[in-house]
Write a protein that holds these residues in place. Structure first.
Motif, PDB file in Angstrom:
ATOM      1  N   GLN A  37       5.956  12.924  -1.107  1.00  9.82           N
ATOM      2  CA  GLN A  37       6.955  12.847  -0.035  1.00  9.82           C
ATOM      3  C   GLN A  37       6.635  11.702   0.925  1.00  9.82           C
ATOM      4  O   GLN A  37       7.528  11.016   1.417  1.00  9.82           O
ATOM      5  CB  GLN A  37       6.993  14.179   0.729  1.00  9.82           C
ATOM      6  CG  GLN A  37       7.354  15.402  -0.120  1.00  9.82           C
ATOM      7  CD  GLN A  37       8.728  15.300  -0.746  1.00  9.82           C
ATOM      8  OE1 GLN A  37       9.664  14.831  -0.109  1.00  9.82           O
ATOM      9  NE2 GLN A  37       8.833  15.724  -1.994  1.00  9.82           N
ATOM     10  N   ASP A  38       5.344  11.480   1.180  1.00  6.30           N
ATOM     11  CA  ASP A  38       4.935  10.361   2.041  1.00  6.30           C
ATOM     12  C   ASP A  38       5.295   9.024   1.390  1.00  6.30           C
ATOM     13  O   ASP A  38       5.708   8.082   2.086  1.00  6.30           O
ATOM     14  CB  ASP A  38       3.426  10.416   2.318  1.00  6.30           C
ATOM     15  CG  ASP A  38       3.012  11.672   3.070  1.00  6.30           C
ATOM     16  OD1 ASP A  38       3.867  12.235   3.786  1.00  6.30           O
ATOM     17  OD2 ASP A  38       1.844  12.078   2.947  1.00  6.30           O
TER      18      ASP A  38
ATOM     19  N   GLN B 264       8.937   8.393   1.845  1.00  6.16           N
ATOM     20  CA  GLN B 264       9.242   8.026   3.227  1.00  6.16           C
ATOM     21  C   GLN B 264       8.786   6.601   3.541  1.00  6.16           C
ATOM     22  O   GLN B 264       9.461   5.854   4.252  1.00  6.16           O
ATOM     23  CB  GLN B 264       8.564   9.012   4.181  1.00  6.16           C
ATOM     24  CG  GLN B 264       8.911   8.780   5.645  1.00  6.16           C
ATOM     25  CD  GLN B 264       8.318   9.861   6.532  1.00  6.16           C
ATOM     26  OE1 GLN B 264       7.786  10.861   6.073  1.00  6.16           O
ATOM     27  NE2 GLN B 264       8.411   9.664   7.836  1.00  6.16           N
ATOM     28  N   GLU B 265       7.656   6.205   2.977  1.00  3.47           N
ATOM     29  CA  GLU B 265       7.086   4.884   3.252  1.00  3.47           C
ATOM     30  C   GLU B 265       7.812   3.774   2.490  1.00  3.47           C
ATOM     31  O   GLU B 265       7.927   2.646   2.969  1.00  3.47           O
ATOM     32  CB  GLU B 265       5.600   4.893   2.852  1.00  3.47           C
ATOM     33  CG  GLU B 265       4.856   3.629   3.177  1.00  3.47           C
ATOM     34  CD  GLU B 265       4.229   3.642   4.557  1.00  3.47           C
ATOM     35  OE1 GLU B 265       3.666   2.607   4.924  1.00  3.47           O
ATOM     36  OE2 GLU B 265       4.327   4.667   5.248  1.00  3.47           O
TER      37      GLU B 265
ATOM     38  N   PRO C 273      11.299   3.657   0.878  1.00  6.04           N
ATOM     39  CA  PRO C 273      12.641   4.111   0.473  1.00  6.04           C
ATOM     40  C   PRO C 273      13.389   3.107  -0.398  1.00  6.04           C
ATOM     41  O   PRO C 273      14.342   3.480  -1.080  1.00  6.04           O
ATOM     42  CB  PRO C 273      13.350   4.327   1.820  1.00  6.04           C
ATOM     43  CG  PRO C 273      12.619   3.448   2.787  1.00  6.04           C
ATOM     44  CD  PRO C 273      11.193   3.478   2.337  1.00  6.04           C
TER      45      PRO C 273
END
Length: 660
Positions: free
Chosen positions: A596-597, A600-601, A603
């Motif tokens: 998930q990180d 987010q980092e 996209p």
């Protein structure tokens, strides 16, 4: 009060019951504590002859009940670890039911319950009222997940046991026979609330340092105890405070044995038994003073030593402390000179910083530096006639990155965010100092500035061009895009020409680079990264054998990958797109939370909506990845994704058709 070492099995077997008093808090352990316990268990299961594993202390007091039933004990301290053990054993029992029914029955009837008793006496542990219902359901194999910490703990261990492939009997044997505690049994005259309050005055149970102190003074004559305490133990305790236990671990490790956190008490007890306790305590006291200077360099009188202590602390490498303690003592005893000691500190910084930039995992450093001093001091096979020379030779074969790799990673490694930012600032400050101006600028008050800002506005998107998102996500935190300034808030995400006006007024040599520059695009960032990397290579120059420097940098353009080696697995691949897909699928499987990180980092590279991308492939978890990328960008993104997942890039290797 009676205190004794005892195996976990002796605590939990037999007809008895532990009752958690009302004044105790509810169950509060989380994943970090469960994972630590599981890691210790797995490590011991892998050993042919596992040694005792110290879990901590448990404080109980006999109590009576009406009507009388099983023997009952108030569980004053240790409820978190004991509750966790019961949950782990319940998960093991439930997994064993499917294939080893006898073991499941043995665990249930001899450990988890009192099978010949009824009602509440049936259970070996009575948690606080808020936890009892869900705990009893677990003991009765009737778990209904309710989101509580206890049910999450059960799910955690059930998954770990299922995925580990470990033998159920081995898990049970190691847990019951090799996990040990110090059991403190109070008298019925003691006030359990006051005892609990004193044990947890700062929210903590007895530390290993507390147990070690008590053991030391059991070995010292009663007539001398007070004076010895005031002269030796109390100063250590006041100097180191909460760091006292970790100091003792590092003190033990300096002898060449990698001592785990759980082994401190047993290890020092064994050593005290082999020597005079007072002599041992005096030596411990001497090294405590060295250690406190490591932690607090302002206590060190020598300027250069103080400087390198500060730099090592910014690199956050406590694993090297046992080695440094030995070298510090050598310096104090004039076995090495001050210049030699400083050289040792510089070599350690060089070694650690190069490995950090190249994303080499730190997990093996404990063992490397535990054994290193003995080897460097005594190993005549190392072809050098002085300590510093032998030290360099010993380190160069322990995953010490060569210039080719160090330069390449300096160009693209993520240097900003989390615990990386302080290391990035150290790198930038060191480059600034390398210009050797007679009037050095103070670094106090300076912070890291992103030239291309962390958030792109419309000006920057237009300035960076069509592939602005790729450029931004791959290069915003790299060395070429970072500098130092006292005007971070003023610069923010301003246009590049406006930033250059501030840089022109800067006294830093780092910022003179931007004079008369009109643009800041991908090729400009990469050019500055190459320029700064060359200076970094001079600051942290390669200290190994020059013959090992002969390899050339790899060129990705035009290469065709044929095999991907990733975290112990091997995959045949036909394209760089295959490399990307397999890497991201494995990261999503190994580290779903960290994935998930990554999303987010980055996209521009991975996300849930296929419409956000030009050309995609779908991962096993349903996410989409952009595959319309160059080999260079795929290589850079995979490395950054692995770093974001906090895994090691050294376990990601690609063979190409062009490989020699």
């Amino acid at each position: 009060m009676q205190a004794s070492e005892i195996k976990l099995q002796q605590i939990i077997e037999g007809a008895k019951q532990y009752v958690v008093p009302l004044f105790q808090r509810a169950y509060s352990w989380k994943k970090s504590e469960w994972q630590a316990l599981w890691n210790d268990l797995v490590e011991l299961c892998a050993m042919d002859n596992p040694r005792p594993h110290f879990m901590g202390s448990i404080v109980t007091m006999p109590t009576t009940s009406v009507p009388e039933g099983v023997s009952k004990y108030l569980l004053i301290d240790g409820q978190q670890r004991l509750t966790t053990v019961f949950i782990l054993l319940s998960a093991l029992r439930d997994r064993a039911k499917q294939s080893v029914e006898e073991l499941a029955a043995e665990i249930h009837n001899t450990i988890l319950v009192n099978p010949y008793n009824k009602d509440l006496d049936y259970y070996k542990l009575q948690p606080t009222q808020i936890d009892r219902e869900v705990f009893y359901r677990i003991i009765n194999s009737q778990l209904q997940s309710d989101g509580s910490g206890i049910s999450e703990c059960y799910s955690f261990f059930e998954n770990k046991i299922r995925q580990s492939g470990l033998e159920f009997q081995k898990i049970k044997k190691v847990l019951c026979s090799n996990f040990s505690l110090v059991s403190v049994v109070l008298s019925t005259d003691d006030d359990p609330y006051l005892v609990f309050e004193s044990l947890n005055a700062k929210g903590r149970p007895l530390s290993q340092a507390d147990l070690i102190r008590n053991y030391f003074f059991m070995k010292i004559h009663t007539d001398s105890q007070e004076s010895v305490y005031i002269q030796y133990w109390q100063p250590m305790q006041e100097l180191l405070g909460e760091n006292l236990t970790e100091f003792i671990r590092h003190y033990l490790t300096k002898s060449g044995v990698d001592v785990k956190q759980s082994e401190i008490y047993f290890e020092i007890k064994e050593r005290i038994n082999k020597s005079d306790a007072l002599t041992y305590l005096k030596d411990l006291h001497v090294f405590a003073e060295y250690y406190v200077r490591l932690l607090n360099p302002e206590r060190e009188k020598k300027d250069k030593v103080r400087k390198y202590f500060n730099r090592l602390n910014r690199l956050e490498v406590a694993t090297v402390y046992p080695f440094i303690l030995n070298c510090y003592d050598d310096w104090m005893q004039t076995r090495i000179t001050e210049d030699e000691f400083i050289s040792v500190l510089q070599i350690i910084e060089n070694f650690i910083l190069r490995r950090f930039v190249c994303n080499i995992q730190t997990r093996g450093l404990n063992r490397i530096f535990a054994l290193l001093y003995s080897q460097v001091s005594k190993d005549t096979s190392l072809a050098s006639d002085n300590f510093v020379g032998r030290f360099k030779l010993a380190l160069q074969s322990r995953d010490y990155p060569k210039d080719v790799e160090f330069r390449a990673r300096l160009m693209d490694v993520k240097l900003y965010g989390g615990n990386r930012s302080e290391k990035a600032k150290l790198i930038l400050e060191s480059i600034e100092e390398s210009f050797k101006h007679k009037e050095q600028v103070s670094f106090d008050g300076l912070s890291i500035e992103h030239v291309m800002p962390q958030t792109l506005n419309e000006w920057w998107k237009e300035h960076l061009g069509e592939n602005c998102a790729v450029t931004h996500e791959l290069l915003r935190h790299c060395l070429g895009n970072l500098t130092l300034t006292a005007y971070n808030s003023e610069l923010s995400n301003d246009k590049f020409p406006s930033k250059c006006i501030h840089f022109q007024n800067s006294h830093l040599e780092l910022n003179k680079y931007f004079y008369n520059r009109e643009r800041w695009q991908r090729e400009d960032i990469e050019a500055r990264a190459a320029y700064l990397a060359e200076r970094a290579l001079q600051i942290w120059n390669y200290f190994g054998d020059e013959l090992a420097q002969s390899s050339q940098p790899s060129i990705l353009t035009g290469t065709i990958p044929k095999r991907l080696h990733l975290f112990g697995q091997e995959h045949s691949v036909k394209s760089w797109r295959d490399v990307l897909e397999i890497t991201l699928n494995l990261l999503a499987d190994l580290e779903p939370e960290r994935f998930q990180d990554i999303m987010q980092e980055f996209p521009r590279f991975v996300g849930w909506d296929e419409k956000d991308f030009r050309h995609t492939r779908k991962l096993h978890n349903g996410a989409f990845i952009e595959v319309n990328l160059s080999a260079k960008d795929i290589d850079a993104f995979c490395r950054k994704a692995i770093e974001t997942a906090e895994l090691s890039v050294e376990e990601w290797q690609i063979e190409t058709l062009n490989s020699p």
